[in-house]
Enzyme design. Structure first.
Site, PDB file in Angstrom:
ATOM      1  CB  CYS A  14      -0.938   0.001   1.206  1.00  0.00           C
ATOM      2  SG  CYS A  14      -2.060  -1.405   1.279  1.00  0.00           S
ATOM      3  CG  HIS A  58      -6.526   1.587   0.330  1.00  0.00           C
ATOM      4  ND1 HIS A  58      -5.359   2.210  -0.076  1.00  0.00           N
ATOM      5  CD2 HIS A  58      -6.133   0.506   1.086  1.00  0.00           C
ATOM      6  CE1 HIS A  58      -4.318   1.551   0.422  1.00  0.00           C
ATOM      7  NE2 HIS A  58      -4.760   0.518   1.112  1.00  0.00           N
TER       8      HIS A  58
END
Length: 389
Positions: free
Chosen positions: A86, A334
């Site tokens: 991420c 996200h």
């Protein structure tokens, strides 16, 4: 090291775009950033392309960035592919800054782009599994099948906050409610419906105290930024990069997100600033408990004050330390490779005074932090940046 600035930014809406390719999403964000900066590929000497899941989602390994620049008609430009869970977008931004600050290039393009949503949830969950140490994948029943395996980790973070810091599920819901409200003010956010804390607590249960509205959605999107060496006379678009750091999890790690502590401390030291000097922050909040633990581990919130910060509006847009005015991962969305660059997009809009109804009053300095991956339950890597005007 040379002074550097972000000259232009661009970003697509975040959401579920099954019929839009990674190339097209990337091109949208890149063209916006180019228009904002007043440059073209002819002015750019290198590209840093952050992406995580293209190999798993549709088999595009190895040359992800090159497929985009070739599609867009670029010349023989240096393309660097960046994959770091991420934190990929934040890592790409760090590398782009390093190259310009170190004098290797004068102008670079940073891109974070991801196609993560699929009607076959197993495929998305498989992409998440790749961000974990394969020797330490200890999940409960249903992880990777009916839910992201990262949810198991965040349920443990929530338990840690409840047991050690006195944070309640109601506090998690308040923080999530703040995210959804901010997302409702962001035209690019994946979730744009305000939600009360009561609605969030009553939403579908996922694991532990977590409900679905406390967790970031799966989605697609892209963001881009043009970094240049600082001109002698600043352009009104320019936002200074005061610090850019990347740190990985040390072998003697302790706590739920240890790499965050190291990247934040390094960034504040580099900038010669403290957490109290920041006007707002964009933090990694894959879940609401994840945001809360990041407050303390980044140095913004004194340990033990998390419950008070959650319940008294401390981190709202009009609070004393606004966090995630974009809506954060919980509401903005996200698409994992895009997230770190999306934080840059939001910070630039805020620091230019162009964030509209979610504008933080008097914003002059921003702290950005994005973590990624898991090793033995702790965040494997964390990027941290400080931007200012």
């Amino acid at each position: 090291m040379r002074d550097t600035v972000v000259r232009g930014v661009g970003m697509t809406p975040f959401g579920r775009f099954e019929d839009t390719s990674l190339k097209d999403l990337s091109a949208q964000a890149i063209n916006q950033a180019f228009d904002d900066a007043g440059v073209t590929f002819a002015d750019v000497q290198a590209v840093y392309f952050g992406n995580v899941a293209a190999g798993v989602m549709y088999g595009q390994h190895s040359i992800r960035g090159e497929t985009v620049t070739h599609y867009m008609g670029a010349g023989p430009i240096a393309v660097n592919n960046v994959e770091n869970a991420c934190a990929s977008g934040g890592n790409a931004f760090h590398l782009g800054w390093s190259a310009v600050a170190g004098g290797q290039y004068d102008t670079v393009l940073v891109v974070g782009s991801e196609k993560l949503y699929s009607s076959d949830k197993q495929r998305s969950f498989q992409a998440f599994m790749g961000g974990m140490d394969v020797d330490h994948q200890d999940f409960g029943e249903g992880a990777g099948v009916s839910r992201s395996p990262f949810i198991d980790r965040y349920a443990k973070v929530a338990a840690y906050l409840m047991d050690d810091r006195g944070v309640t599920p109601e506090a998690f819901a308040e923080v999530a409610s703040k995210a959804h409200f901010n997302g409702s003010l962001n035209p690019l956010a994946q979730r744009r419906t305000p939600r009360s804390a009561e609605e969030i607590l009553a939403a579908r249960h996922v694991l532990g105290p977590l409900t679905v509205l406390m967790c970031s959605p799966v989605g697609d999107g892209a963001a881009a930024a043009v970094i240049t060496s600082a001109p002698a006379v600043r352009d009104s678009r320019d936002v200074s990069i005061l610090a850019s750091q990347l740190r990985s999890l040390p072998a003697d790690a302790h706590g739920p997100s240890d790499s965050h502590e190291y990247s934040a401390a390094a960034a504040f030291e580099q900038a010669g600033l403290s957490p109290g000097d920041m006007d707002f922050a964009e933090l990694h909040d894959a879940t609401s408990p994840g945001e809360i633990v990041s407050w303390a581990e980044s140095g913004l919130c004194p340990p033990g004050d998390e419950m008070a910060w959650a319940m008294d509006g401390h981190t709202r847009i009009d609070g004393r330390m606004p966090v995630n005015p974009s809506g954060g991962l919980v509401a903005r969305g996200h698409p994992i490779g895009a997230t770190g660059v999306a934080q840059v997009f939001e910070a630039v809009q805020q620091l230019r005074g162009k964030a509209g109804s979610r504008q933080v009053d008097g914003a002059r300095r921003a702290f950005l932090q994005c973590g990624g991956g898991l090793i033995k339950g702790s965040t494997a890597v964390s990027s941290a940046h400080i931007l200012g005007v």
